[in-house]
Write an enzyme that holds these catalytic residues in place. Structure first.
Site, short mmCIF file in Angstrom:
data_model
loop_
_atom_site.label_atom_id
_atom_site.label_comp_id
_atom_site.label_asym_id
_atom_site.label_seq_id
_atom_site.Cartn_x
_atom_site.Cartn_y
_atom_site.Cartn_z
N ASP A 231 -58.42 -0.69 -28.33
CA ASP A 231 -58.15 -1.74 -27.32
C ASP A 231 -59.00 -1.55 -26.27
O ASP A 231 -59.20 -0.48 -25.73
CB ASP A 231 -56.52 -1.55 -27.22
CG ASP A 231 -56.26 -2.81 -26.48
OD1 ASP A 231 -56.20 -3.82 -26.92
OD2 ASP A 231 -55.65 -2.66 -25.33
N GLU B 138 -62.65 -3.11 -29.93
CA GLU B 138 -62.54 -4.44 -29.33
C GLU B 138 -63.37 -4.53 -28.00
O GLU B 138 -63.15 -4.11 -26.89
CB GLU B 138 -61.30 -4.98 -28.86
CG GLU B 138 -60.94 -6.11 -28.28
CD GLU B 138 -59.69 -6.31 -27.16
OE1 GLU B 138 -59.25 -7.61 -26.98
OE2 GLU B 138 -59.28 -5.35 -26.58
C1 GLC Z 1 -56.36 -6.63 -25.88
C2 GLC Z 1 -55.25 -7.03 -26.72
C3 GLC Z 1 -54.29 -7.74 -26.09
C4 GLC Z 1 -53.92 -6.77 -24.75
C5 GLC Z 1 -54.64 -6.24 -24.16
C6 GLC Z 1 -54.19 -5.17 -23.18
O1 GLC Z 1 -57.06 -7.20 -25.20
O2 GLC Z 1 -55.89 -7.49 -27.93
O3 GLC Z 1 -53.36 -8.20 -26.72
O4 GLC Z 1 -52.74 -7.92 -23.91
O5 GLC Z 1 -55.75 -5.59 -24.95
O6 GLC Z 1 -53.53 -4.21 -23.77
#
Ligand code: GLC
Length: 518
Positions: A193, A254
């Site tokens: 994440d 991500e």
């Molecule tokens: C990422 C996740 C999202 C979350 C954020 C904070 O972007 O995909 O759903 O709110 O991180 O952890």
């Protein structure tokens, strides 16, 4: 898998590990290779589990460690790999470390695990009552909250999600433990994440520009808060751990950066294996935009020798059927987009429900749960509309997601009877049938999946036509997508799969086909 919306196994209206395990045969039949499960760790659920209070446990809402082990065993038995979500940028404000930090003095070791600072000008007349810098939370408002002794702490998301200090060795060592704990339990990998955000500028300088949600990018507005050079050290460290395990263990980040070149640095040979590539998710239903997204993505990762990835929808974005126009037009385009997506070289991520053709749902304000809604001063509806539970069977809510009479955690639309899994399973023309066929072909045709892509010259500007060559010698496979108003004439060949019925020589508007050239 957005776990809380996939399937409810214990009848409380929220999806859980037991519900997912019971539905694994559905996923194996669909033809996917691996699962990515959103966080199931103990959490106050302010951001639905992305606020983690214990990264090595299971929240009772979702099950327990024994249930997790059963899930991994059952998935592996069906040939499905399991990827779990790792949330290293921040913890919950209920994590023991943050509770300790709050109870400790300014500049103590306990506070150094997070990012605590004095206000902007501690000696000003107001005694440091302005935040240390101008950074903004991704959910809106300042990225800083003040504690009673006058210091401020950084939170890139909600105030209940304090950012960790990745320059602190204790933090890094604890994440090594977390990785090992899940790898020891048999997971095949991690989705990381906010992978671009872990390390912050040492001096926490003001960002030169203002961040807005729509920018999804990198530039002046996040110059000192995202994509700092030292973040790559974290992934080199993790790669050593992943490589020390038997089997193919992997990590996908991500990496939410608009610059493909910046993103490619995360998938160098000794860092992450993959990075999400959101370019298709940001593109409109427009041939030029889609082609540019594909070309840029392939070029950037080719430079570092890594495959690119593809995604159209996620739990954070508006579902693409709606983004592409909604209704019947959106449905046709989503079918065509599925064939485009699954013809591209490299791993494809599907978001649960896209295989059913689910649209974005408008959630009544009183039922909205996403913290983004309140933090943005109610100016942004938040992401709940893409997170509505899956409809499995029956003709009325909750469509087999949870027992009749139980309220699902988000309201489900009254007009989803035709979209249930049970309904689509018996229908050869359904979205589900299309995804199944496409995934089955992708598995058996060596031209799809790996290999290379080349565009056909002389294609009308509002159409896409490319061939896919297998990695080794062999015949090519063509993918055609018509985004224009006029029918597109197809090259000679046998149509293997089309998004609309009756396609032979001509492709109607908003349709796609895979062909074996004749
Ligand atoms: C990422 C996740 C999202 C979350 C954020 C904070 O972007 O995909 O759903 O709110 O991180 O952890």
């Amino acid at each position: 898998m957005y776990l809380r919306s996939f399937a409810d196994g214990n009848g409380d209206g929220t999806g859980d590990l037991a519900g997912l395990r019971a539905r694994l045969p559905y996923l194996a039949d669909l033809g996917v290779d691996a699962l990515w499960i959103t966080p199931f760790y103990p959490s106050p659920m302010v951001d639905h589990g992305y606020d983690v209070a214990d990264p090595r446990g299971v929240d009772p809402l979702f099950g327990d460690l024994a249930e997790f082990d059963r899930l991994v065993t059952a998935a592996h038995r069906l040939g499905l790999r399991v990827t779990v979500d790792l949330v290293p940028n921040h913890t919950s404000d209920r994590h023991p470390w943050f509770l300790e930090a709050l109870a400790s003095a300014a500049w103590s070791a306990a506070r150094d695990r997070y990012i605590f600072r004095e206000g902007h000008d501690p000696d000003d007349a107001r005694g440091g009552s302005r935040p240390p810098n101008n950074w903004e939370s991704n959910f809106g408002g300042p990225a800083w909250t003040r504690v009673p002794d006058g210091q401020w702490y950084l939170h890139s998301f909600a105030a209940q999600q304090p950012d960790l200090n990745w320059r602190n060795e204790e933090v890094a060592a604890d994440y090594d433990r977390t990785l090992r704990c899940w790898l020891d339990r048999g997971v095949d990998g991690f989705r990381v994440d906010v992978a671009h955000g872990l390390v912050k500028d040492r001096q926490l300088r003001d960002n030169p520009g203002r961040y807005t949600w729509e920018m999804h990018g990198h530039g002046a507005e996040t110059r000192y808060s995202w994509d700092q050079p030292e973040v790559h050290e974290v992934y080199r460290r993790w790669r050593v751990i992943l490589d020390s395990y038997i089997g193919d263990r992997m990590a996908v980040g991500e990496v939410y950066l608009a610059s493909t070149a910046a993103r490619a640095r995360y998938v160098r040979h000794d860092e992450l294996h993959l990075a999400f590539n959101f370019h298709l998710a940001w593109a409109d239903w427009d041939a030029g935009q889609l082609r540019a997204a594909i070309d840029e993505s392939l070029a950037a990762t080719a430079e570092v020798g890594a495959p690119t990835t593809w995604v159209l929808s996620s739990h954070d974005a508006v579902r693409h059927l709606t983004r592409f126009g909604g209704g019947e037009v959106g449905r046709r385009r989503a079918r065509a987009a599925a064939l485009l997506l699954l013809a591209l070289p490299g791993p494809v991520y599907l978001y649960q429900g896209e295989e059913l053709g689910l649209p974005q749902v408008e959630i009544p304000p009183a039922a909205i749960q996403d913290p983004l809604y309140e933090r943005s001063g109610r100016s942004r509806p938040g992401r709940d509309g893409a997170r509505v539970p899956l409809p499995w069977s029956g003709t009325v809510p909750p469509y087999g997601f949870c027992p009749d009479g139980v309220e699902p955690w988000l309201p489900m639309p009254a007009d989803w009877a035709a979209l249930t899994v049970a309904e689509q399973q018996g229908d050869d023309d359904s979205m589900l049938a299309l995804y199944r066929r496409a995934l089955a072909l992708r598995r058996t045709q060596p031209e799809l999946g790996g290999g290379s892509l080349s565009w056909y010259a002389d294609t009308p500007a509002d159409c896409l036509l490319f061939s896919r060559q297998p990695e080794r010698a062999g015949s090519a496979l063509l993918c055609a997508v018509n985004l224009g108003a006029e029918p597109m004439s197809l090259p000679e060949g046998e149509v293997l799969l089309a998004s609309e019925p009756g396609v032979v020589r001509e492709l109607p508007r908003d349709a796609a086909a895979w062909l074996r050239p004749g």
